[in-house]
Design a protein around this motif. Structure first.
Motif, PDB file in Angstrom:
ATOM      1  N   LEU A  48     -36.325 -18.049 -76.204  1.00 45.50           N
ATOM      2  CA  LEU A  48     -35.033 -17.702 -75.722  1.00 45.50           C
ATOM      3  C   LEU A  48     -34.567 -16.146 -75.917  1.00 45.50           C
ATOM      4  CD1 LEU A  48     -33.224 -20.694 -77.374  1.00 45.50           C
ATOM      5  CD2 LEU A  48     -33.824 -20.635 -74.935  1.00 45.50           C
ATOM      6  N   ARG A  49     -34.835 -15.551 -76.751  1.00 44.57           N
ATOM      7  CA  ARG A  49     -34.516 -14.112 -77.077  1.00 44.57           C
ATOM      8  C   ARG A  49     -36.093 -13.624 -77.352  1.00 44.57           C
ATOM      9  NH1 ARG A  49     -29.644 -11.970 -78.628  1.00 44.57           N
ATOM     10  NH2 ARG A  49     -30.696 -10.700 -80.392  1.00 44.57           N
ATOM     11  N   SER A  50     -36.667 -13.332 -76.257  1.00 40.13           N
ATOM     12  CA  SER A  50     -38.032 -12.638 -76.563  1.00 40.13           C
ATOM     13  C   SER A  50     -38.380 -11.676 -75.547  1.00 40.13           C
ATOM     14  CB  SER A  50     -39.094 -14.064 -76.289  1.00 40.13           C
ATOM     15  OG  SER A  50     -39.260 -14.420 -75.063  1.00 40.13           O
ATOM     16  N   ARG A  71     -33.331  -9.641 -84.139  1.00 43.17           N
ATOM     17  CA  ARG A  71     -33.603 -10.849 -83.872  1.00 43.17           C
ATOM     18  C   ARG A  71     -33.947 -11.343 -82.410  1.00 43.17           C
ATOM     19  NH1 ARG A  71     -28.316 -13.477 -86.186  1.00 43.17           N
ATOM     20  NH2 ARG A  71     -27.227 -12.182 -84.813  1.00 43.17           N
ATOM     21  N   TRP A  72     -35.104 -10.376 -82.163  1.00 40.36           N
ATOM     22  CA  TRP A  72     -35.820 -10.805 -80.741  1.00 40.36           C
ATOM     23  C   TRP A  72     -37.131 -11.061 -81.166  1.00 40.36           C
ATOM     24  CZ3 TRP A  72     -34.096 -10.774 -75.661  1.00 40.36           C
ATOM     25  CH2 TRP A  72     -32.478 -10.620 -75.654  1.00 40.36           C
ATOM     26  N   SER A  73     -37.925 -12.067 -80.733  1.00 44.03           N
ATOM     27  CA  SER A  73     -39.117 -12.468 -80.717  1.00 44.03           C
ATOM     28  C   SER A  73     -40.090 -11.753 -80.005  1.00 44.03           C
ATOM     29  CB  SER A  73     -39.250 -14.069 -80.417  1.00 44.03           C
ATOM     30  OG  SER A  73     -38.493 -15.012 -81.056  1.00 44.03           O
ATOM     31  N   VAL A  74     -41.234 -11.435 -80.433  1.00 44.95           N
ATOM     32  CA  VAL A  74     -42.252 -10.548 -79.626  1.00 44.95           C
ATOM     33  C   VAL A  74     -43.315 -11.680 -79.140  1.00 44.95           C
ATOM     34  CG1 VAL A  74     -43.924  -8.776 -79.751  1.00 44.95           C
ATOM     35  CG2 VAL A  74     -41.670  -8.603 -80.658  1.00 44.95           C
ATOM     36  N   GLY A  86     -41.240  -6.942 -89.264  1.00 43.33           N
ATOM     37  CA  GLY A  86     -39.824  -7.172 -89.430  1.00 43.33           C
ATOM     38  C   GLY A  86     -39.070  -8.452 -89.670  1.00 43.33           C
ATOM     39  N   GLY A  87     -39.982  -9.221 -90.155  1.00 40.52           N
ATOM     40  CA  GLY A  87     -39.461 -10.711 -90.552  1.00 40.52           C
ATOM     41  C   GLY A  87     -39.033 -11.568 -89.323  1.00 40.52           C
ATOM     42  N   GLY A  88     -39.452 -11.346 -88.050  1.00 41.31           N
ATOM     43  CA  GLY A  88     -39.096 -12.163 -87.130  1.00 41.31           C
ATOM     44  C   GLY A  88     -40.305 -13.211 -86.636  1.00 41.31           C
ATOM     45  N   PRO A  89     -40.202 -14.040 -85.677  1.00 37.45           N
ATOM     46  CA  PRO A  89     -41.165 -14.955 -85.480  1.00 37.45           C
ATOM     47  C   PRO A  89     -41.828 -14.389 -84.280  1.00 37.45           C
ATOM     48  CG  PRO A  89     -39.141 -15.806 -84.507  1.00 37.45           C
ATOM     49  CD  PRO A  89     -38.724 -14.706 -85.391  1.00 37.45           C
ATOM     50  N   SER A  95     -41.119 -14.591 -71.316  1.00 45.09           N
ATOM     51  CA  SER A  95     -40.261 -13.529 -71.960  1.00 45.09           C
ATOM     52  C   SER A  95     -39.091 -12.925 -70.727  1.00 45.09           C
ATOM     53  CB  SER A  95     -41.012 -12.256 -72.377  1.00 45.09           C
ATOM     54  OG  SER A  95     -41.922 -12.814 -73.320  1.00 45.09           O
ATOM     55  N   ARG A  96     -38.174 -12.552 -71.528  1.00 39.49           N
ATOM     56  CA  ARG A  96     -36.921 -11.899 -70.741  1.00 39.49           C
ATOM     57  C   ARG A  96     -37.281 -10.554 -70.073  1.00 39.49           C
ATOM     58  NH1 ARG A  96     -31.108 -12.610 -73.377  1.00 39.49           N
ATOM     59  NH2 ARG A  96     -31.262 -14.683 -74.260  1.00 39.49           N
ATOM     60  N   GLY A  97     -38.402  -9.909 -70.719  1.00 47.62           N
ATOM     61  CA  GLY A  97     -38.750  -8.550 -69.870  1.00 47.62           C
ATOM     62  C   GLY A  97     -40.116  -8.267 -70.660  1.00 47.62           C
TER      63      GLY A  97
END
Length: 379
Positions: A115-117, A145-148, A167-170, A226-228
């Motif tokens: 959703l935010r990637s 708080r953006w997924s990679v 960075g602690g993100g998924p 992804s969004r971009g």
């Protein structure tokens, strides 16, 4: 698991990723009918007119859908299909090239992670510069708080996943093989960690091996999820450029990080940056500005350090510049150097003295005390 999941799992064994003929047939007839026709010895629907049915039927009799579904369940994974609650609907933008279904493994459903990637891709033969930049970029995106999303490969992909994890993100690894296959072998521990904290995803059933064509088609999934897409280090012939151009075709944001103009590893990125609707980015904030909410996720504009001269009116700055730092001058000499009236110089010197930028010195002369001025600010 309902009948539609079973039918699509079976079809995922028969068709290669990106098969638009299969996608068109599924859209028109549905998975049950398509599977029934393929299993029967007869002509295929008109949507398959450019495909030899033997190409599908030769795979009949392989691992069953029940076996594949049981394997992914043992791994703690799941098989999601269009219409499911956890289906990432942005993949529908692929049209008939949409995956038949997705095999995924990890605590974060790919729909939620995407959703935010942002996709971060690039050369497998990454330089130290590319690896460092990618790690820092992904780390910063995770902190925001953006997924990679990346492909799990060596080089830039691996640095993107590691940066996101640090960075602690998924992070999401889109594989060109089964989610139970550790490829590349040297990333077995990295892929295992992604499966424990993020998401491993593939449109290929368990046990499938990677191939060149599967890598190419995998790129469309990375782009669509992804969004971009950010490209870091890519040669002129690079799969990463395929990902970027597919992202552009889908209306996603395309970004590139520049490298040295002499570096072959960055030549593809520089070519991409010359194309329309590609954005040069250097920080996580600039990436987020391109993929985030319009007006809300603006990156701060970088500025150089503020100098003393920036805060002064032009005439005062001219007087300050006329005052030397290494010896003192009187007002007449300063006025001559600045080309400014004596009364104006006197007012400017008083103002500059109040800000500690010049210092007054007193020299005794036969005519009496004489005031001299020396600059104290060296800037």
């Amino acid at each position: 698991m309902d009948a539609e999941h079973v039918a699509r799992a079976a079809l995922a064994r028969l068709a290669e990723p990106g098969d638009t003929a299969m996608g068109a047939a599924l859209r028109v007839h549905g998975p049950h009918e398509v599977l029934r026709v393929l299993q029967a010895d007869g002509p295929l629907p008109t949507e398959f007119r450019r495909r030899d049915p033997a190409g599908y039927r030769v795979r009949l009799g392989g691992p069953s859908a029940a076996d594949d579904l049981a394997t992914v369940a043992r791994l703690g994974g799941r098989f999601v299909i269009p219409g499911d609650r956890h289906w990432p609907t942005q993949l529908d933008d692929l049209g008939d090239a949409r995956p038949i279904g997705l095999w995924e493994r990890g605590p974060v459903p790919v729909r939620h992670a995407a959703l935010r990637s942002v996709a971060v891709v690039g050369s497998r033969a990454a330089t130290d510069y590319g690896t460092y930049v990618t790690h820092e970029l992904a780390h910063g995106l995770a902190g925001a708080r953006w997924s990679v999303v990346s492909g799990g490969a060596y080089g830039i992909d691996g640095a993107a996943h590691r940066g996101s994890l640090s960075g602690g993100g998924p992070t999401v690894a889109v594989l060109a093989c089964g989610i139970d296959v550790a490829y590349p072998r040297g990333h077995d521990r990295l892929l295992a960690r992604i499966g424990e904290t993020g998401t491993l995803v593939s449109e290929l059933p368990p046990g499938c091996s990677p191939s060149r064509v599967r890598f190419v088609e995998r790129n469309r999934v990375i782009a669509a999820l992804s969004r971009g897409t950010v490209v870091v280090e890519a040669a002129l012939r690079s799969g990463s450029l395929i990902t970027a151009r597919r992202a552009r075709d889908l209306g996603r944001s395309v970004m590139g990080i520049p490298g040295p103009i002499t570096a072959p590893h960055s030549a593809g990125v520089h070519q991409l940056l010359r194309e329309e609707d590609t954005y040069l980015v250097t920080t996580p904030a600039e990436v987020v500005e391109n993929v985030g909410l319009i007006g809300d996720d603006l990156a701060p504009r970088p500025q150089g350090p503020t100098r003393i001269w920036d805060r002064l009116p032009p005439e005062t700055a001219r007087v300050l510049e006329a005052v030397p730092p290494n010896h003192a001058l009187d007002q007449h000499a300063i006025a001559k150097e600045a080309g400014t009236a004596l009364a104006t110089v006197a007012a400017c010197l008083t103002d500059l003295e109040s800000h500690g930028l010049v210092a007054r010195e007193t020299a005794a002369t036969p005519q009496g005390d004489h005031h001299l001025w020396r600059r104290t600010a060296i800037d």
